[in-house]
Each structure stands twice: as structure tokens, then as C-alpha cells.
Enzyme design. Structure first.
Site, PDB file in Angstrom:
ATOM      1  N   LEU A  89      46.669  34.297  49.265  1.00 54.12           N
ATOM      2  CA  LEU A  89      46.512  35.729  48.971  1.00 54.12           C
ATOM      3  C   LEU A  89      47.116  36.106  47.617  1.00 54.12           C
ATOM      4  CD1 LEU A  89      47.356  37.320  52.452  1.00 54.12           C
ATOM      5  CD2 LEU A  89      45.142  36.503  51.597  1.00 54.12           C
ATOM      6  N   HIS A 114      43.449  40.399  47.089  1.00 55.00           N
ATOM      7  CA  HIS A 114      43.414  40.544  48.552  1.00 55.00           C
ATOM      8  C   HIS A 114      44.226  41.769  48.992  1.00 55.00           C
ATOM      9  CE1 HIS A 114      42.795  36.080  48.091  1.00 55.00           C
ATOM     10  NE2 HIS A 114      41.765  36.396  48.850  1.00 55.00           N
ATOM     11  N   ASP A 168      33.258  38.323  44.113  1.00 53.76           N
ATOM     12  CA  ASP A 168      32.199  37.476  44.678  1.00 53.76           C
ATOM     13  C   ASP A 168      30.997  38.376  44.966  1.00 53.76           C
ATOM     14  OD1 ASP A 168      33.642  34.828  45.039  1.00 53.76           O
ATOM     15  OD2 ASP A 168      34.991  36.203  46.035  1.00 53.76           O
ATOM     16  N   MET A 194      40.266  33.403  52.866  1.00 57.86           N
ATOM     17  CA  MET A 194      40.592  31.991  53.058  1.00 57.86           C
ATOM     18  C   MET A 194      42.059  31.761  52.673  1.00 57.86           C
ATOM     19  SD  MET A 194      37.151  29.881  52.242  1.00 57.86           S
ATOM     20  CE  MET A 194      37.227  29.933  50.475  1.00 57.86           C
ATOM     21  N   GLN A 242      31.459  26.030  53.961  1.00 61.17           N
ATOM     22  CA  GLN A 242      30.995  26.609  52.690  1.00 61.17           C
ATOM     23  C   GLN A 242      31.385  25.770  51.479  1.00 61.17           C
ATOM     24  OE1 GLN A 242      33.345  30.334  53.485  1.00 61.17           O
ATOM     25  NE2 GLN A 242      33.622  30.334  51.288  1.00 61.17           N
TER      26      GLN A 242
HETATM   27  O1  PAF Z   1      35.447  35.211  49.961  1.00 61.08           O
HETATM   28  C1  PAF Z   1      36.029  34.443  50.755  1.00 61.08           C
HETATM   29  O2  PAF Z   1      37.262  34.293  50.746  1.00 61.08           O
HETATM   30  C2  PAF Z   1      35.208  33.657  51.748  1.00 61.08           C
HETATM   31  O3  PAF Z   1      33.975  33.283  51.215  1.00 61.08           O
HETATM   32  C3  PAF Z   1      35.022  34.371  53.092  1.00 61.08           C
HETATM   33  C4  PAF Z   1      34.245  35.663  52.930  1.00 61.08           C
HETATM   34  C5  PAF Z   1      36.388  34.676  53.701  1.00 61.08           C
HETATM   35  C6  PAF Z   1      34.249  33.481  54.068  1.00 61.08           C
HETATM   36  O4  PAF Z   1      34.902  32.277  54.284  1.00 61.08           O
END
Ligand code: PAF
Length: 275
Positions: free
Chosen positions: A31, A35, A149, A28, A59
Site C-alpha cells: 500500500l 491506495h 490503471d 494487491m 493476472q
Molecule cells: O489494481 C490492482 O491492484 C489489481 O489489479 C486488483 C484490481 C486488486 C485485482 O487483483
């Protein structure tokens, strides 16, 4: 690096690249070094690395949380270029969810309502729905996600059939020098809140140290370390089934923790060997 927005552009950019392996890093944006580790992993696995950036409204239960989510697109594009991403896909909400077309949400199953799902109802249905659309667009061989996550990673693994064509790859969390796990939300913490947030890291470390003494010992030290935090959940779950473990459990467990620190929702987790 090709920068694309619509599915048509994405398809064109991938073109002949589809003949060799593709790894997708869904993000999302905003960064950080966590990432970067995902991108490095993608590059080690496949010839083509695709980075997607999409702040997925589905979400976020709360529209203020969605509006507040950090957006640093220019810096993200620069970082992607520097890191050697081949294709950066930045769809709009209309590209992802064409207006007038019904959105069929993907049901994450019972685990989707536990822990993070219990405090953010609908969150994982939103995550799985967008992830499956990202997979449909890119058709990667590998998809890379952070272990920070951990519940999301587990649910994505369960969504993708074992016999399916996409391999879900988890990458260890990256931490600051003091142990705070990297998160796009850390920038909202004051210095004092940041110090308090470290209780989560201490709890995980301490749990790992006393794991040999069993579940009750782990639960006791975790409660002690988290005492100054506004804990949303803290549970030791079986690493295979994600069931909360009973006192006689032995084997691999995951300690999952979420806390509200100031106005910021933070999560962390760690593997704990019990017994
Ligand atoms: O972990 C994230 O950044 C988000 O939940 C994802 C996997 C990109 C889905 O929007």
C-alpha cells in the site's frame, strides 16, 4: 478492525454491517498514498470499508513477475488500521480458487487484448475473474479503483452491468512531487531510471498543453517526450469508446502509455481535450 481470511470469516465479520452501505477497496497490497486515497474515498461513501489484499496469480502471465511483486503485509495491516478500515480481507489462493474447482475466466472482450492486454496476454481475464470473486464475497455497494490503471477501470465498468448493484468509483492518480505516478513497482527503479520514467509524465503534460491544436500536434510532442524511453505502447484513445483516435478527432481522449524502464514495466495515462 476485523482481519479475516476465508469467505466464512468474511461473512461473519460483515454480518449486520450488510444492513448499511459497504465500500470495497480491492488491492494487491504494498500500500502507498494512492491506495490511501482509495480508502479515504471508500470511507466518504459508505459506513463500512472493506480492504482486500490478494496478489492474484491469475493476472500475472510471468511467474517471476508474480514472485517479485512486493509483499509488505505487516505494514499494510498497520496502514489499514491507521486509516480506519473496518474489515481487512486477506484470502489465501485456496480461499480464492478452491483446489479441484474449475476456474471459469471472465472474458474482457476485445479491449482486453489491446494496450496493456496486448503486452500481458490473459492479464485482464485474470483481473476480472478475481474482481468478480471479490465482489461476490463482499457484495459491496461501491468498489473503488485508481485511475492509474485506467484500462482496468474501464473493463471493470464494462463488466458490471449499468443496472447492477455495484457502483464503480474511479479515483485520480496520486503523483510524487516530481510527477511520477505512484505505483508499487516504483521501488524497483534506480535513481537514474526514475528520472527517465518522468518522460511519461512530461508527455502527458505536454499533450494536455497542445490538445487544442489537434491529434497530430499531440502525437508529435508525445513522441518527442518519450524518445529516451523503451515505449511498449503510447496511444491516444477516445475516452468513451477506447478506439485509437484519427487525426480529425475532437473531444475527450485519454493518452495511455506503457514503458519498460530498466526491468520495470510502468504505465501512466492522462485525459487530453482535443480541439
Ligand atoms: O489494481 C490492482 O491492484 C489489481 O489489479 C486488483 C484490481 C486488486 C485485482 O487483483
Amino acid at each position: 478492525m476485523d482481519r479475516v481470511e476465508s469467505l466464512v470469516e468474511l461473512d461473519r465479520a460483515l454480518g449486520t454491517r450488510r444492513e448499511s452501505l459497504i465500500a470495497l477497496v480491492p488491492t494487491m497490497g504494498a500500500l502507498h498514498a494512492g491506495h490511501e486515497a482509495l480508502i479515504e474515498k471508500a470511507k466518504s461513501l459508505a459506513r463500512t470499508t472493506v480492504l482486500s489484499i490478494f496478489v492474484n496469480p491469475l493476472q500475472f502471465g510471468d511467474s517471476t513477475d508474480f514472485a517479485r511483486y512486493p509483499r509488505t503485509l505487516a505494514a499494510d495491516i498497520e496502514a489499514a488500521r491507521r486509516l480506519g478500515v473496518d474489515v481487512i480481507w486477506i484470502p489465501t489462493a485456496e480461499d480464492m480458487y478452491p483446489p479441484g474447482k474449475k476456474i471459469t475466466l471472465i472474458d474482457p472482450g476485445p479491449l482486453g487484448n489491446e494496450f496493456e492486454g496486448a503486452i500481458r496476454p490473459g492479464h485482464f481475464a485474470g483481473v476480472l475473474t478475481v474482481v468478480s470473486r471479490l465482489f461476490d464475497g463482499v457484495r459491496p455497494r461501491f468498489a473503488i479503483f485508481g485511475e492509474k490503471d485506467r484500462q482496468q477501470l474501464e473493463l471493470i465498468r464494462r463488466m458490471v452491468k449499468p443496472e447492477g448493484r455495484i457502483e464503480i468509483v474511479g479515483v485520480s492518480s496520486i503523483r510524487e512531487e516530481d510527477g511520477l505516478v505512484l505505483s508499487s513497482r516504483n521501488r524497483f527503479l534506480t535513481d537514474l531510471e526514475r528520472k527517465r520514467a518522468l518522460g511519461m509524465y512530461r508527455a502527458i503534460n505536454h499533450a494536455q498543453q497542445v490538445g487544442g491544436d489537434g491529434v497530430a500536434a499531440v502525437n508529435a510532442v508525445v513522441a518527442e517526450e518519450l524518445i529516451a524511453l523503451d515505449v511498449e505502447y503510447s496511444q491516444l484513445v477516445d475516452a468513451q469508446t477506447w478506439e485509437v483516435v484519427s487525426n480529425d478527432f475532437s473531444g475527450e481522449a485519454i493518452l495511455v502509455i506503457a514503458a519498460k524502464v530498466g526491468s520495470v514495466h510502468l504505465i501512466d495515462n492522462g485525459l487530453v481535450r482535443i480541439g
